[in-house]
Motif scaffolding. Structure first.
Motif, PDB file in Angstrom:
ATOM      1  N   ARG A 120       0.835  -1.212   0.000  1.00 17.85           N
ATOM      2  CA  ARG A 120       0.000   0.000   0.000  1.00 17.85           C
ATOM      3  C   ARG A 120       0.867   1.260   0.000  1.00 17.85           C
ATOM      4  NH1 ARG A 120      -4.812  -2.009  -1.680  1.00 17.85           N
ATOM      5  NH2 ARG A 120      -5.415  -3.810  -0.421  1.00 17.85           N
ATOM      6  N   THR A 121       0.266   2.348  -0.472  1.00 15.90           N
ATOM      7  CA  THR A 121       0.968   3.616  -0.512  1.00 15.90           C
ATOM      8  C   THR A 121       0.700   4.418   0.754  1.00 15.90           C
ATOM      9  OG1 THR A 121      -0.879   4.620  -1.716  1.00 15.90           O
ATOM     10  CG2 THR A 121       0.954   3.779  -3.027  1.00 15.90           C
ATOM     11  N   LYS A 122       1.589   5.342   1.021  1.00 15.12           N
ATOM     12  CA  LYS A 122       1.424   6.236   2.159  1.00 15.12           C
ATOM     13  C   LYS A 122       0.205   7.143   1.938  1.00 15.12           C
ATOM     14  CE  LYS A 122       5.057   5.299   4.756  1.00 15.12           C
ATOM     15  NZ  LYS A 122       4.933   4.869   6.165  1.00 15.12           N
ATOM     16  N   PRO A 123      -0.427   7.604   3.002  1.00 12.34           N
ATOM     17  CA  PRO A 123      -1.553   8.528   2.861  1.00 12.34           C
ATOM     18  C   PRO A 123      -1.155   9.762   2.051  1.00 12.34           C
ATOM     19  CG  PRO A 123      -1.383   7.767   5.130  1.00 12.34           C
ATOM     20  CD  PRO A 123      -0.171   7.259   4.425  1.00 12.34           C
ATOM     21  N   GLY A 124      -2.010  10.129   1.097  1.00 10.14           N
ATOM     22  CA  GLY A 124      -1.745  11.293   0.272  1.00 10.14           C
ATOM     23  C   GLY A 124      -0.910  11.022  -0.958  1.00 10.14           C
ATOM     24  N   VAL A 125      -0.432   9.771  -1.122  1.00 10.00           N
ATOM     25  CA  VAL A 125       0.377   9.414  -2.293  1.00 10.00           C
ATOM     26  C   VAL A 125      -0.450   8.499  -3.182  1.00 10.00           C
ATOM     27  CG1 VAL A 125       2.468   8.272  -3.118  1.00 10.00           C
ATOM     28  CG2 VAL A 125       2.542   9.633  -1.018  1.00 10.00           C
ATOM     29  N   GLU A 126      -0.675   8.915  -4.420  1.00  8.63           N
ATOM     30  CA  GLU A 126      -1.485   8.115  -5.340  1.00  8.63           C
ATOM     31  C   GLU A 126      -0.749   6.877  -5.807  1.00  8.63           C
ATOM     32  OE1 GLU A 126      -3.700   9.916  -8.520  1.00  8.63           O
ATOM     33  OE2 GLU A 126      -3.651  11.863  -7.521  1.00  8.63           O
ATOM     34  N   GLN A 156       0.173  14.307  -9.518  1.00  9.72           N
ATOM     35  CA  GLN A 156       1.175  13.274  -9.273  1.00  9.72           C
ATOM     36  C   GLN A 156       2.585  13.836  -9.416  1.00  9.72           C
ATOM     37  OE1 GLN A 156      -0.385  10.625 -12.181  1.00  9.72           O
ATOM     38  NE2 GLN A 156      -1.744   9.572 -10.739  1.00  9.72           N
ATOM     39  N   LEU A 157       2.790  14.737 -10.364  1.00 10.75           N
ATOM     40  CA  LEU A 157       4.099  15.375 -10.517  1.00 10.75           C
ATOM     41  C   LEU A 157       4.449  16.223  -9.290  1.00 10.75           C
ATOM     42  CD1 LEU A 157       3.881  16.437 -14.279  1.00 10.75           C
ATOM     43  CD2 LEU A 157       5.418  14.707 -13.317  1.00 10.75           C
ATOM     44  N   VAL A 158       3.450  16.910  -8.745  1.00  7.94           N
ATOM     45  CA  VAL A 158       3.687  17.705  -7.541  1.00  7.94           C
ATOM     46  C   VAL A 158       4.018  16.797  -6.359  1.00  7.94           C
ATOM     47  CG1 VAL A 158       2.602  19.258  -5.870  1.00  7.94           C
ATOM     48  CG2 VAL A 158       2.305  19.656  -8.312  1.00  7.94           C
ATOM     49  N   GLN A 159       3.312  15.667  -6.246  1.00  7.21           N
ATOM     50  CA  GLN A 159       3.623  14.712  -5.181  1.00  7.21           C
ATOM     51  C   GLN A 159       5.052  14.196  -5.319  1.00  7.21           C
ATOM     52  OE1 GLN A 159       0.618  11.693  -5.455  1.00  7.21           O
ATOM     53  NE2 GLN A 159      -0.950  12.926  -4.438  1.00  7.21           N
ATOM     54  N   MET A 160       5.466  13.912  -6.561  1.00  8.03           N
ATOM     55  CA  MET A 160       6.834  13.441  -6.777  1.00  8.03           C
ATOM     56  C   MET A 160       7.839  14.521  -6.411  1.00  8.03           C
ATOM     57  SD  MET A 160       6.908  10.978 -10.121  1.00  8.03           S
ATOM     58  CE  MET A 160       5.768  11.817 -11.211  1.00  8.03           C
TER      59      MET A 160
END
Length: 351
Positions: A120-126, A156-160
């Motif tokens: 699973r991914t961390k909260p807030g990470v798609e 997604q780019l901003v999350q990265m």
């Protein structure tokens, strides 16, 4: 000191166990406080393990005769390899707390799909991204995504960007790492709509833990213009493999030129140390391995075509990530950063 427990997908990659087993043995020599769970076909693994007594003593082999093919689609790999493949079982060891990190040279799409479903991914990470540490003229930079998934929207780019900046803060001890979006030009009107929109978000949002400098181009990666280069996985993977291919090409040119005449051979002898340093700088095996960011567990992706020395570098990376709590520190920094609200984009692109 507590052991670092490393799960190895021994059947992954273009060459499988003949590379992963000796690679693990090389890493163990450098990090004697490691122990291994090695997943794969015992009939292939046991004769190889017998050649490395230290590795055999520090390892437990878990048999499975199922491996994920390098050309399998992620959906196919999930259907055929879930629950019983060497890749899934190695990830499962991290999920169950039996291992601290999993290292695989296998199918990238399958590894990403299995890791996301199982860990699973961390909260807030798609979705996770593969972050690589890239040598530059100024030192090192973080580049992501280098192949976890194809395409990315602006959010997604901003999350990265946030994940990459957090990693750069930990690795390079920077208060506000410089972040750039990889694009076909530095002008704000150029590039895909998703990239332009991500640039707007990064400019306008209060992000105290990163310094967004704008768009960067391909040659800026090697220059070290920024500390973090953000792109989607298609472009990132091409950039990575192009750089590796160029490094090999230059090394081959040098080898050919230095052996062409007696004078050039004498010149090599006089500058042998300098050429050895250059060779090490140009060796892509030395920096093999990428970290999956955004997961509830540590996953390291090795290049599928690497040799034992390259796979050892990926195992070394996994060891370092665990030993120095890299992902925990990255997650702590991500938790302290303000989030960027999601946006909706129309499809399309401009150049």
């Amino acid at each position: 000191m507590q052991k670092v427990r490393i799960a190895i997908d021994a059947m992954g990659g273009d060459h499988g166990a003949p590379v992963t087993v000796p690679g693990a043995a090389v890493s163990l020599e450098r990090h004697p406080d490691s122990e291994f769970l090695i997943y794969g076909d015992a009939a292939q693994l046991e004769p190889l393990m017998a050649k490395y007594p230290a590795l055999k003593a520090a390892s437990r082999v878990i048999h499975t005769d199922v491996s994920v093919r390098m050309d399998a689609k992620p959906s196919q790999a999930l259907r055929q390899g879930r629950w019983k493949s060497s890749m899934w079982l190695a990830i499962d060891a991290v999920k169950k707390g039996e291992a601290d990190v999993v290292v695989s040279a296998g199918n990238t799409g399958a590894l990403m799909a299995m890791a996301k479903i199982h860990l699973r991914t961390k909260p807030g990470v798609e979705r996770p991204a593969i972050a690589a540490v890239w040598p530059t003229l100024r030192g090192e930079s973080v580049v992501l995504d280098v192949g976890a998934s194809i395409g990315a929207d602006s959010q997604q780019l901003v999350q990265m960007a946030a994940m990459g900046a957090a990693m750069a803060r930990v690795l390079f001890d920077l208060e506000r790492p410089k972040v750039g979006l990889l694009n076909v030009g530095v002008e704000e009107v150029k590039g895909l709509e998703e990239v332009r929109e991500a640039g707007r978000l990064l400019r306008e949002q209060p992000l105290p833990h990163l310094d967004y400098t704008g768009f960067v181009e391909g040659d800026d990666i090697g220059k070290g213009t920024v500390d973090v280069v953000v792109t989607e996985g298609f472009a990132g993977n091409i950039a990575l493999k192009t750089a590796e291919g160029t490094a090999k090409q230059i090394a081959e040119y040098l080898r050919s030129a230095l052996g062409r005449t007696l004078r050039s051979r004498l010149g090599y002898l006089l500058a042998r140390e300098a050429f050895r340093t250059l060779r090490d700088k140009l060796d892509p095996r030395k920096i093999n391995g990428g970290v999956f960011l955004g997961l509830n567990g540590v996953v390291i992706k090795s290049h599928g075509s690497t040799d034992a020395e390259g796979f050892a570098a990926a195992v070394d990376l996994g060891y370092d990530v665990v030993r120095y709590d890299l992902l925990e520190k990255v997650n702590q920094m991500l938790g302290s950063q303000p989030s960027v609200p999601p946006v909706t984009l129309a499809a399309g692109a401009q150049s």
